[in-house]
Design a protein around this motif. Structure first.
Motif, PDB file in Angstrom:
ATOM      1  N   GLY A  25       1.013  -1.090  -0.163  1.00 36.46           N
ATOM      2  CA  GLY A  25      -0.155   0.155  -0.049  1.00 36.46           C
ATOM      3  C   GLY A  25       0.889   1.238   0.059  1.00 36.46           C
ATOM      4  N   ASN A  26       0.592   2.187  -1.016  1.00 33.62           N
ATOM      5  CA  ASN A  26       1.620   3.254  -1.075  1.00 33.62           C
ATOM      6  C   ASN A  26       0.853   4.549  -0.833  1.00 33.62           C
ATOM      7  OD1 ASN A  26       0.148   3.490  -3.312  1.00 33.62           O
ATOM      8  ND2 ASN A  26       1.731   3.533  -5.009  1.00 33.62           N
ATOM      9  N   GLY A  27      -0.144   4.465   0.319  1.00 30.14           N
ATOM     10  CA  GLY A  27      -0.920   5.848   0.386  1.00 30.14           C
ATOM     11  C   GLY A  27       0.124   6.643   1.514  1.00 30.14           C
ATOM     12  N   ALA A  37       0.287   6.322   4.753  1.00 27.02           N
ATOM     13  CA  ALA A  37       0.843   5.473   5.541  1.00 27.02           C
ATOM     14  C   ALA A  37       2.031   4.786   5.175  1.00 27.02           C
ATOM     15  CB  ALA A  37      -0.111   4.300   6.348  1.00 27.02           C
ATOM     16  N   ILE A  42       4.418  -1.051  -2.564  1.00 28.07           N
ATOM     17  CA  ILE A  42       3.682  -1.617  -3.654  1.00 28.07           C
ATOM     18  C   ILE A  42       2.342  -0.922  -3.846  1.00 28.07           C
ATOM     19  CG2 ILE A  42       2.614  -3.762  -4.434  1.00 28.07           C
ATOM     20  CD1 ILE A  42       4.580  -5.482  -2.903  1.00 28.07           C
ATOM     21  N   ALA A  51      -1.337  -0.396  -6.118  1.00 27.01           N
ATOM     22  CA  ALA A  51      -2.065  -0.918  -6.987  1.00 27.01           C
ATOM     23  C   ALA A  51      -2.442   0.259  -8.323  1.00 27.01           C
ATOM     24  CB  ALA A  51      -3.534  -1.400  -6.735  1.00 27.01           C
ATOM     25  N   ASP A  87       0.254  -2.386  -9.791  1.00 34.32           N
ATOM     26  CA  ASP A  87       0.119  -4.033  -9.577  1.00 34.32           C
ATOM     27  C   ASP A  87      -0.418  -4.334  -8.075  1.00 34.32           C
ATOM     28  OD1 ASP A  87       0.610  -6.861 -10.029  1.00 34.32           O
ATOM     29  OD2 ASP A  87       2.844  -6.468 -10.266  1.00 34.32           O
ATOM     30  N   SER A  88      -1.063  -5.261  -7.961  1.00 36.88           N
ATOM     31  CA  SER A  88      -1.648  -5.645  -6.571  1.00 36.88           C
ATOM     32  C   SER A  88      -1.172  -6.799  -6.087  1.00 36.88           C
ATOM     33  CB  SER A  88      -3.323  -5.779  -6.761  1.00 36.88           C
ATOM     34  OG  SER A  88      -3.759  -4.665  -7.645  1.00 36.88           O
ATOM     35  N   VAL A  89      -0.932  -6.868  -4.668  1.00 38.12           N
ATOM     36  CA  VAL A  89      -0.824  -8.097  -4.150  1.00 38.12           C
ATOM     37  C   VAL A  89      -2.076  -8.958  -4.027  1.00 38.12           C
ATOM     38  CG1 VAL A  89      -0.140  -8.945  -1.720  1.00 38.12           C
ATOM     39  CG2 VAL A  89       1.144  -6.990  -2.689  1.00 38.12           C
ATOM     40  N   GLU A  99     -17.205  18.328   1.008  1.00 37.17           N
ATOM     41  CA  GLU A  99     -16.217  19.115   0.506  1.00 37.17           C
ATOM     42  C   GLU A  99     -16.364  18.891  -0.841  1.00 37.17           C
ATOM     43  OE1 GLU A  99     -12.095  17.592   1.608  1.00 37.17           O
ATOM     44  OE2 GLU A  99     -12.340  18.355   3.692  1.00 37.17           O
ATOM     45  N   ASP A 107      -9.697  -1.756   5.026  1.00 39.33           N
ATOM     46  CA  ASP A 107      -9.532  -2.662   4.036  1.00 39.33           C
ATOM     47  C   ASP A 107      -8.564  -3.875   4.645  1.00 39.33           C
ATOM     48  OD1 ASP A 107      -8.546  -4.439   1.877  1.00 39.33           O
ATOM     49  OD2 ASP A 107      -8.114  -2.917   0.339  1.00 39.33           O
ATOM     50  N   ALA A 141      -0.385  -0.110   9.444  1.00 41.59           N
ATOM     51  CA  ALA A 141      -0.555   1.425   9.874  1.00 41.59           C
ATOM     52  C   ALA A 141      -1.401   1.979   8.999  1.00 41.59           C
ATOM     53  CB  ALA A 141       0.894   1.968   9.704  1.00 41.59           C
ATOM     54  N   ASP A 186      -5.291   3.623   7.697  1.00 40.79           N
ATOM     55  CA  ASP A 186      -6.811   3.412   7.841  1.00 40.79           C
ATOM     56  C   ASP A 186      -7.163   2.078   8.085  1.00 40.79           C
ATOM     57  OD1 ASP A 186      -7.123   6.103   7.103  1.00 40.79           O
ATOM     58  OD2 ASP A 186      -8.344   5.766   5.414  1.00 40.79           O
ATOM     59  N   PHE A 235      -7.592  16.104  12.810  1.00 44.84           N
ATOM     60  CA  PHE A 235      -8.112  15.799  11.663  1.00 44.84           C
ATOM     61  C   PHE A 235      -8.779  17.172  10.985  1.00 44.84           C
ATOM     62  CE2 PHE A 235     -11.910  15.841   8.593  1.00 44.84           C
ATOM     63  CZ  PHE A 235     -11.302  14.361   7.831  1.00 44.84           C
ATOM     64  N   TRP A 236      -8.403  17.468   9.708  1.00 44.99           N
ATOM     65  CA  TRP A 236      -9.048  18.904   9.210  1.00 44.99           C
ATOM     66  C   TRP A 236      -9.823  18.801   8.008  1.00 44.99           C
ATOM     67  CZ3 TRP A 236      -4.785  16.993   7.073  1.00 44.99           C
ATOM     68  CH2 TRP A 236      -4.226  16.963   5.764  1.00 44.99           C
ATOM     69  N   SER A 237     -10.481  19.538   7.801  1.00 44.17           N
ATOM     70  CA  SER A 237     -11.326  19.693   6.310  1.00 44.17           C
ATOM     71  C   SER A 237     -11.495  21.100   6.149  1.00 44.17           C
ATOM     72  CB  SER A 237     -12.723  19.289   6.742  1.00 44.17           C
ATOM     73  OG  SER A 237     -13.402  19.468   5.599  1.00 44.17           O
TER      74      SER A 237
HETATM   75  C1  LIG Z   1     -11.124  12.714  -1.183  1.00 45.44           C
HETATM   76  C2  LIG Z   1     -10.390  12.570   0.113  1.00 45.44           C
HETATM   77  C3  LIG Z   1     -10.219  13.660   0.985  1.00 45.44           C
HETATM   78  C4  LIG Z   1      -9.698  13.436   2.305  1.00 45.44           C
HETATM   79  N1  LIG Z   1      -9.288  14.734   3.170  1.00 45.44           N
HETATM   80  C5  LIG Z   1      -8.759  14.346   4.177  1.00 45.44           C
HETATM   81  C6  LIG Z   1      -8.455  15.659   5.287  1.00 45.44           C
HETATM   82  O1  LIG Z   1      -8.837  16.791   4.652  1.00 45.44           O
HETATM   83  N2  LIG Z   1      -7.708  15.170   6.181  1.00 45.44           N
HETATM   84  C7  LIG Z   1      -7.595  14.172   6.647  1.00 45.44           C
HETATM   85  O2  LIG Z   1      -6.951  13.965   7.925  1.00 45.44           O
HETATM   86  N3  LIG Z   1      -7.832  13.113   6.150  1.00 45.44           N
HETATM   87  C8  LIG Z   1      -8.387  13.287   4.751  1.00 45.44           C
HETATM   88  N4  LIG Z   1      -8.632  12.130   3.992  1.00 45.44           N
HETATM   89  C9  LIG Z   1      -8.399  10.589   4.552  1.00 45.44           C
HETATM   90  C10 LIG Z   1      -7.015  10.460   4.334  1.00 45.44           C
HETATM   91  O3  LIG Z   1      -6.699  10.518   3.010  1.00 45.44           O
HETATM   92  C11 LIG Z   1      -6.814   8.874   4.688  1.00 45.44           C
HETATM   93  O4  LIG Z   1      -7.106   8.703   5.948  1.00 45.44           O
HETATM   94  C12 LIG Z   1      -5.338   8.325   4.403  1.00 45.44           C
HETATM   95  O5  LIG Z   1      -5.021   8.631   2.909  1.00 45.44           O
HETATM   96  C13 LIG Z   1      -5.204   7.071   4.813  1.00 45.44           C
HETATM   97  O6  LIG Z   1      -3.847   6.583   4.511  1.00 45.44           O
HETATM   98  P1  LIG Z   1      -3.373   5.144   4.274  1.00 45.44           P
HETATM   99  O7  LIG Z   1      -2.158   4.933   3.885  1.00 45.44           O
HETATM  100  O8  LIG Z   1      -3.796   4.375   5.287  1.00 45.44           O
HETATM  101  O9  LIG Z   1      -4.431   4.499   3.124  1.00 45.44           O
HETATM  102  P2  LIG Z   1      -4.582   5.153   1.451  1.00 45.44           P
HETATM  103  O10 LIG Z   1      -4.037   6.481   1.387  1.00 45.44           O
HETATM  104  O11 LIG Z   1      -5.943   4.862   1.071  1.00 45.44           O
HETATM  105  O12 LIG Z   1      -3.585   4.116   0.777  1.00 45.44           O
HETATM  106  C14 LIG Z   1      -3.776   2.846   0.556  1.00 45.44           C
HETATM  107  C15 LIG Z   1      -3.208   2.504  -0.864  1.00 45.44           C
HETATM  108  O13 LIG Z   1      -3.068   1.004  -0.591  1.00 45.44           O
HETATM  109  C16 LIG Z   1      -3.335   0.634  -2.087  1.00 45.44           C
HETATM  110  N5  LIG Z   1      -3.664  -0.982  -1.881  1.00 45.44           N
HETATM  111  C17 LIG Z   1      -4.518  -1.358  -1.171  1.00 45.44           C
HETATM  112  N6  LIG Z   1      -4.539  -3.084  -1.184  1.00 45.44           N
HETATM  113  C18 LIG Z   1      -3.631  -3.067  -2.220  1.00 45.44           C
HETATM  114  C19 LIG Z   1      -3.152  -4.248  -2.650  1.00 45.44           C
HETATM  115  N7  LIG Z   1      -3.574  -5.619  -2.494  1.00 45.44           N
HETATM  116  N8  LIG Z   1      -2.065  -4.232  -3.692  1.00 45.44           N
HETATM  117  C20 LIG Z   1      -1.540  -2.998  -4.047  1.00 45.44           C
HETATM  118  N9  LIG Z   1      -2.018  -2.011  -3.305  1.00 45.44           N
HETATM  119  C21 LIG Z   1      -2.836  -1.937  -2.584  1.00 45.44           C
HETATM  120  C22 LIG Z   1      -4.348   1.281  -2.350  1.00 45.44           C
HETATM  121  O14 LIG Z   1      -4.650   1.347  -3.806  1.00 45.44           O
HETATM  122  C23 LIG Z   1      -4.035   2.760  -1.812  1.00 45.44           C
HETATM  123  O15 LIG Z   1      -3.563   3.379  -2.762  1.00 45.44           O
HETATM  124  C24 LIG Z   1      -9.372  12.132   2.723  1.00 45.44           C
HETATM  125  C25 LIG Z   1      -9.611  11.083   1.745  1.00 45.44           C
HETATM  126  C26 LIG Z   1     -10.159  11.189   0.701  1.00 45.44           C
HETATM  127  C27 LIG Z   1     -10.540  10.135  -0.314  1.00 45.44           C
END
Ligand SMILES: Cc1cc2nc3c(=O)[nH]c(=O)nc-3n(C[C@H](O)[C@H](O)[C@H](O)COP(=O)(O)OP(=O)(O)OC[C@H]3O[C@@H](n4cnc5c(N)ncnc54)[C@H](O)[C@@H]3O)c2cc1C
Ligand code: FES
Lengths: 408, 107
Positions: free
Chosen positions: A10-12, A14, A34, A36, A80-82, A159, A245, A276, A278, A323-325
């Motif tokens: 997961g490359n978000g 966290a 990694i 997707a 690419d996904s796991v 938003e 997820d 780590a 969401d 948190f902010w919005s």
């Molecule tokens: C439109 C929007 C606005 C937001 N605004 C705010 C804000 O103003 N303030 C705030 O605090 N939070 C905000 N959030 C929430 C915040 O973005 C999330 O809490 C944060 O992105 C969580 O990070 P994460 O790394 O846990 O998950 P994510 O950022 O969701 O990243 C997870 C990644 O893992 C990848 N993944 C999952 N499973 C697999 C797999 N099997 N193989 C490969 N890849 C995989 C996914 O494709 C995804 O890219 C917002 C969210 C959205 C969608």
């Protein structure tokens, strides 16, 4: 340590935080990140803010540039996904067919979108807003639409509604609960936000359910509510929430409970698998129960904690959630978690341009929600971190210096 | 592109090129400059993008707004006369060669 090193799934926010922190801490092994989605890791919050409004382009949306990953020797696998994990062999399998070994695996899979399961939900012009591809689709629909219906009065819906209204569309927001931000803000804040939207011309249908999405030739033309009312629209934006997820974690028998359960070091029920962001749920010392957060703060800071654990550092994860919005020019900021509070007092005037709501549970300060009062928000975070609770009467008195409630 | 020099807490200098219109914070962040956290992504609500601006350039900056002023009082490191929040400063061509010092701590 073998050559496999740390693999981050997961490359978000966290995932990137873990990789970055490991390098800052001089982790000597391989790091693989990694994702997707296509391209470099990007920031999610602007998708419903600057990016949706067209103020930012794709380059500006990125978390870090390509050079950063090169310089820090972080291997990126994108598009690419796991699809499976073998915990005993310490390997995982990718959709492309490749397999990858790992010494330590970090789950940072984020959230799954909740989809609306009603007739017509797959018509063209019905959009969600969780990733860049969807934001691009929404942007292109916005250009031709005149009227929009937004389903869901949470942060994404609000938003999105703000961006649509600013772009000149007629916007109606339908919410199942009779209050906006039902689970995540106090009433004075929810009402303030509602008034701000109404000033922009947004119409609210609160306490209303959706019966059907109306379409012609598979192209959306409106929605019908459960009470029979029809709202015509060329665009329907759905923001009804997300779920952690946990699919892969559950498939290998990790303990999950609406979130991958992790301890205060970020370790799952398997000692070599951490998690780590969401996708997790964890005990928070300030709130004394297993909580789940959807925020940048948690993704980044829990990511840092996981990196520290991987480096063998002691310590626990006890950061104050915040948190902010951003909606229009208004800044809403929330420090702490208000759920279950039994008393709220307002600092300032809830009908003015700025104020804060202090939320208490059994006389203990648990959360502070601020509208356009960033300095109060910062102080609130310090108060919560220190476990300090100014008496409610003091908190409500704008003359009272909040700093004096901090332990010296 | 405008060339900027960030001085990291360790004293290391990092040269970074960034487009006009971006904020100083974004220029630092995308390149992974040490010493800038930017927890709120630039919405002027966290004060973890605090920097000290090169005295020679300070007059070329737009004056700070009241939010930035208030937030600077919440910054973790000492506030000085040349303190600014880097997310509130839009990069202009006149900034070419500007030196930006990061503080010892942001949190
Ligand atoms: C439109 C929007 C606005 C937001 N605004 C705010 C804000 O103003 N303030 C705030 O605090 N939070 C905000 N959030 C929430 C915040 O973005 C999330 O809490 C944060 O992105 C969580 O990070 P994460 O790394 O846990 O998950 P994510 O950022 O969701 O990243 C997870 C990644 O893992 C990848 N993944 C999952 N499973 C697999 C797999 N099997 N193989 C490969 N890849 C995989 C996914 O494709 C995804 O890219 C917002 C969210 C959205 C969608
Ligand atoms: S990035 Fe948060 S105040 Fe600048």
């Amino acid at each position: 340590m073998s050559e496999a090193g740390v693999v981050i799934l997961g490359n978000g926010h966290a995932g990137v935080s873990v990789a970055e922190q490991l390098r800052r801490k001089k982790y000597p092994g391989a790091i693989t990140l990694i994702g997707a989605e296509a391209g470099l890791p990007y920031q999610r919050p602007p998708l419903s803010k600057q990016y949706l409004k067209g103020e930012w382009d794709e380059a500006r949306l990125l978390q870090r540039n390509a050079e950063f990953y090169r310089n820090n020797d972080i291997r990126l696998i994108a598009s690419d996904s796991v699809i499976s994990i073998d915990p005993s062999a310490h390997r995982l399998e990718l959709k492309s067919g490749a397999t990858l070994p790992w010494d330590k695996l970090v789950l940072a899979t984020g959230s799954c979108l909740q989809k609306l399961e009603i007739p017509g939900a797959d018509a063209e012009g019905v959009v969600y807003l969780q990733n860049r591809e969807q934001a691009d689709a929404l942007k292109s629909e916005m250009r031709s639409a005149r009227r929009a219906v937004v389903i869901g009065g949470g942060y994404i819906g609000l938003e999105g509604a703000a961006a649509l209204a600013l772009a000149g569309l007629d916007v109606t927001l339908v919410n199942r609960s009779s209050e906006l931000l039902a689970r995540s803000a106090s009433l004075p804040v929810a009402h303030w936000i509602q008034r701000r939207h109404e000033k922009q011309g947004v119409v609210f249908k609160l306490g209303e359910q959706l019966a059907e999405i109306l379409s012609a030739d598979n192209r959306v033309r409106g929605v019908r509510l459960a009470n029979g009312e029809v709202l015509e629209a060329e665009l329907v934006l759905i923001g009804i929430g997300v779920k952690p997820d946990t699919g892969l974690a559950e498939s290998i028998g990790l303990e999950c409970a609406d979130g991958v359960l992790v301890d205060q070091k970020g370790v799952t029920s398997h000692p070599d698998i951490l998690a780590a962001g969401d996708c997790t749920r964890f005990n928070h010392p300030l709130y004394g129960e297993a909580i789940h957060l959807e925020s940048i703060q948690n993704a980044v800071e829990q990511g840092k904690r996981v990196a520290a654990t991987l480096m063998g550092e002691e310590g626990t994860y006890d950061a104050v959630p915040w948190f902010w919005s951003d909606q229009y020019e208004a800044k809403l900021q929330i420090a702490g978690i208000a759920q279950g509070h039994d008393l709220e007092v307002i600092r300032g005037d809830e009908h003015a341009e700025r104020f804060s709501v202090f939320c208490y549970a059994q006389r203990r300060l648990v959360a502070v929600e601020s509208i356009n009062a960033p300095a109060e928000h910062m102080l609130a975070r310090q108060l919560l971190k220190a476990g300090a609770s100014p008496p409610p009467d003091d908190a409500a008195n704008p003359e009272f210096n909040l700093r004096s409630a901090l332990p010296s | 592109m405008v060339n900027l020099i960030f001085v990291e807490p360790s004293g290391a200098e990092r040269e970074v090129a960034a487009p006009e219109g971006w904020s100083l914070m974004e220029a630092a962040f995308q390149n992974g400059v040490d010493g800038i956290e930017a927890e709120c992504g630039g919405s002027c609500t966290c004060a973890t993008c605090h920097v000290y601006i090169d005295e020679k350039f300070i007059d070329r900056l737009e004056p700070m707004g009241s939010n930035e002023d208030e937030m600077l009082d919440c910054a973790a490191a000492e506030r000085r006369d040349n303190s600014r929040l880097s997310c509130q400063i839009e990069i202009k061509v006149e900034f070419e060669g500007m030196v930006i010092q990061t503080p010892d701590t942001q949190i």
